[in-house]
Motif scaffolding. Structure first.
Motif, short mmCIF file in Angstrom:
data_model
loop_
_atom_site.label_atom_id
_atom_site.label_comp_id
_atom_site.label_asym_id
_atom_site.label_seq_id
_atom_site.Cartn_x
_atom_site.Cartn_y
_atom_site.Cartn_z
N MET A 132 0.84 -1.20 0.00
CA MET A 132 0.00 0.00 0.00
C MET A 132 0.88 1.25 0.00
SD MET A 132 -2.81 1.56 -0.13
CE MET A 132 -3.81 0.09 -0.30
N PRO A 133 1.39 1.66 -1.16
CA PRO A 133 2.27 2.84 -1.22
C PRO A 133 1.52 4.16 -1.17
CG PRO A 133 2.01 1.91 -3.40
CD PRO A 133 1.28 0.99 -2.46
N PHE A 134 0.18 4.10 -1.28
CA PHE A 134 -0.61 5.33 -1.34
C PHE A 134 -0.91 5.85 0.06
CE2 PHE A 134 -1.97 2.45 -4.84
CZ PHE A 134 -1.31 3.11 -5.86
N GLU A 135 -1.32 7.12 0.12
CA GLU A 135 -1.61 7.77 1.39
C GLU A 135 -3.10 7.70 1.75
OE1 GLU A 135 0.87 9.15 3.42
OE2 GLU A 135 2.06 8.02 1.97
N ASN A 136 -3.78 6.67 1.29
CA ASN A 136 -5.22 6.57 1.49
C ASN A 136 -5.59 6.35 2.96
OD1 ASN A 136 -5.23 4.90 -1.58
ND2 ASN A 136 -6.25 6.84 -1.26
N ASN A 137 -6.60 7.11 3.41
CA ASN A 137 -7.16 6.95 4.75
C ASN A 137 -8.38 6.04 4.71
OD1 ASN A 137 -5.44 8.53 6.33
ND2 ASN A 137 -6.57 10.40 5.89
N MET A 138 -8.68 5.44 5.86
CA MET A 138 -9.93 4.70 6.01
C MET A 138 -11.04 5.67 6.37
SD MET A 138 -9.52 1.51 5.29
CE MET A 138 -11.14 0.96 5.84
N VAL A 139 -12.17 5.52 5.70
CA VAL A 139 -13.36 6.28 6.04
C VAL A 139 -14.52 5.29 6.16
CG1 VAL A 139 -12.59 8.38 4.87
CG2 VAL A 139 -13.93 6.71 3.61
N VAL A 140 -15.58 5.72 6.81
CA VAL A 140 -16.77 4.89 6.95
C VAL A 140 -17.95 5.65 6.35
CG1 VAL A 140 -18.32 3.70 8.54
CG2 VAL A 140 -15.87 3.80 9.04
N ALA A 141 -18.65 5.00 5.43
CA ALA A 141 -19.80 5.60 4.76
C ALA A 141 -21.08 4.93 5.25
CB ALA A 141 -19.69 5.44 3.25
N ALA A 142 -22.08 5.74 5.59
CA ALA A 142 -23.40 5.24 5.96
C ALA A 142 -24.22 5.06 4.69
CB ALA A 142 -24.08 6.20 6.92
N VAL A 202 -14.51 6.30 -1.69
CA VAL A 202 -15.73 6.95 -1.20
C VAL A 202 -16.08 8.16 -2.05
CG1 VAL A 202 -14.89 8.69 0.46
CG2 VAL A 202 -16.93 7.32 1.00
N ASN A 203 -15.11 8.66 -2.80
CA ASN A 203 -15.35 9.78 -3.71
C ASN A 203 -15.65 9.33 -5.13
OD1 ASN A 203 -15.01 12.11 -1.95
ND2 ASN A 203 -12.87 11.48 -1.77
N GLY A 204 -15.98 8.04 -5.28
CA GLY A 204 -16.36 7.52 -6.58
C GLY A 204 -15.24 6.90 -7.37
N GLY A 205 -14.07 6.72 -6.73
CA GLY A 205 -12.95 6.08 -7.42
C GLY A 205 -13.30 4.69 -7.89
N PHE A 211 -21.06 4.93 -3.44
CA PHE A 211 -20.56 5.59 -2.23
C PHE A 211 -20.95 7.07 -2.19
CE2 PHE A 211 -17.21 2.16 -1.70
CZ PHE A 211 -17.67 1.74 -0.46
N LEU A 212 -21.17 7.66 -3.36
CA LEU A 212 -21.53 9.07 -3.41
C LEU A 212 -22.92 9.32 -2.84
CD1 LEU A 212 -20.17 9.91 -6.99
CD2 LEU A 212 -19.06 10.34 -4.79
N LYS A 213 -23.71 8.27 -2.67
CA LYS A 213 -25.08 8.40 -2.15
C LYS A 213 -25.13 8.23 -0.64
CE LYS A 213 -26.91 6.58 -6.50
NZ LYS A 213 -27.77 5.54 -7.14
N ASN A 214 -23.98 8.28 0.01
CA ASN A 214 -23.95 8.09 1.46
C ASN A 214 -24.74 9.18 2.17
OD1 ASN A 214 -22.00 10.28 2.75
ND2 ASN A 214 -21.09 9.64 0.78
N SER A 215 -25.28 8.83 3.34
CA SER A 215 -26.00 9.81 4.15
C SER A 215 -25.10 10.44 5.21
CB SER A 215 -27.20 9.15 4.84
OG SER A 215 -26.79 8.07 5.67
N GLN A 216 -23.93 9.84 5.43
CA GLN A 216 -22.99 10.38 6.41
C GLN A 216 -21.62 9.76 6.18
OE1 GLN A 216 -24.35 9.88 10.44
NE2 GLN A 216 -23.05 11.51 11.25
N LEU A 217 -20.58 10.56 6.43
CA LEU A 217 -19.20 10.08 6.29
C LEU A 217 -18.45 10.29 7.59
CD1 LEU A 217 -17.88 11.24 2.78
CD2 LEU A 217 -18.36 8.90 3.54
N PHE A 218 -17.58 9.34 7.91
CA PHE A 218 -16.74 9.42 9.09
C PHE A 218 -15.30 9.16 8.66
CE2 PHE A 218 -20.87 7.69 10.10
CZ PHE A 218 -21.30 8.40 11.21
N ASP A 219 -14.44 10.17 8.78
CA ASP A 219 -13.03 10.00 8.44
C ASP A 219 -12.28 9.53 9.68
OD1 ASP A 219 -10.42 10.11 7.57
OD2 ASP A 219 -10.59 12.09 6.67
N LEU A 220 -11.73 8.33 9.61
CA LEU A 220 -11.03 7.77 10.77
C LEU A 220 -9.61 8.29 10.92
CD1 LEU A 220 -12.19 4.03 10.61
CD2 LEU A 220 -13.29 6.00 11.71
#
Length: 251
Positions: A132-142, A202-205, A211-220
């Protein structure tokens, strides 16, 4: 692999008290950078202590992997995909519960985001950076159950072994959707589920537009790479589940 540094020299002329500059000549020089390069020993001497320090950290042994984990072997899931999704779900869930008092139901990552194998043998910090060389964070989508169904349709249409945890999809012999269970329970189209994923997806990648239809996002604020490193530090032996995430029912 050979790299090059291009040095460009600009020549100027100026006139008058206001120093009006005009470029009259541009010269360039290409300098090869190779492992055996000794043309600029002062540069090598300067960076050597930093290289030694970084390599020492990267090559420190954290755990042992009894088998090679590889994303190239498997139609609907791979051992490294199962491993990464399971670990990310478990580690993210610990933080999610403490901060928000909720539990993560599903983890979905992307097959293309896995950039290397985890070879059989010693596992190091470098291993995590290679995977995992990328700087991706974990997020949680509702997501509502209806959006989970969109996710399932996407996974079936993609036919790629995207890392998946918490979800078991059954297909018929023609590889069409048959049923799904989320942690052993039937999907409720009106229920809100919490899905752990990367900030890229979560941004549609990778066209994961559900994921773009989420009702709430949590950035961990927790990098996937650091999740792997923390897991390796916490265990002696790396374990990858062989439990299938997508099953083709031949009956």
């Amino acid at each position: 692999m050979t790299h090059f540094v291009l040095f460009i020299t600009f020549s100027f002329i100026f006139s008058g008290c206001k120093s009006n500059y005009e470029i009259v000549k541009i010269e360039g020089k290409q300098i090869e950078i190779a492992n055996n390069s000794s043309e600029y020993p002062e540069i090598e001497n300067f960076i050597e202590p930093y290289r030694h320090h970084i390599n020492k950290d990267l090559d420190s042994v954290l755990a042992f992997c009894p088998e090679t984990l590889d994303k190239s072997k498997g139609e609907w899931q791979t051992n490294i995909g199962n491993f990464m999704a399971d670990v990310c779900l478990i580690e993210s869930n610990t933080i999610f519960r403490k901060r928000y008092g909720k539990s993560i139901d599903i983890c979905l990552l992307n097959h293309g985001g896995i950039r290397s194998i985890i070879p059989k043998g010693n596992v190091t910090t470098r291993t995590a950076f290679e995977v995992m060389p990328f700087e991706n964070n974990m997020v949680v989508a509702a997501l509502k159950g209806s959006q989970i169904m969109e996710m399932i349709d996407y996974l079936i249409a993609e036919k790629k072994p995207h890392p998946l945890s918490g979800l078991q999809i059954t297909l018929d012999k023609n590889k069409a959707f048959k049923s799904v269970l989320i942690n052993g329970d039937v999907l409720d189209l009106n229920k809100v589920y919490y899905v752990a994923t990367s900030d890229y997806l979560v941004n549609g990648g990778d066209n994961m537009n559900f994921f773009l239809k989420n009702s709430q996002l949590f950035d961990l604020d927790y990098k996937i790479r650091n999740i792997l490193i923390d897991y390796f530090k916490a265990v002696e032996v790396v374990e990858a589940s062989s439990k299938p995430r997508i099953i083709v029912d031949q009956n």
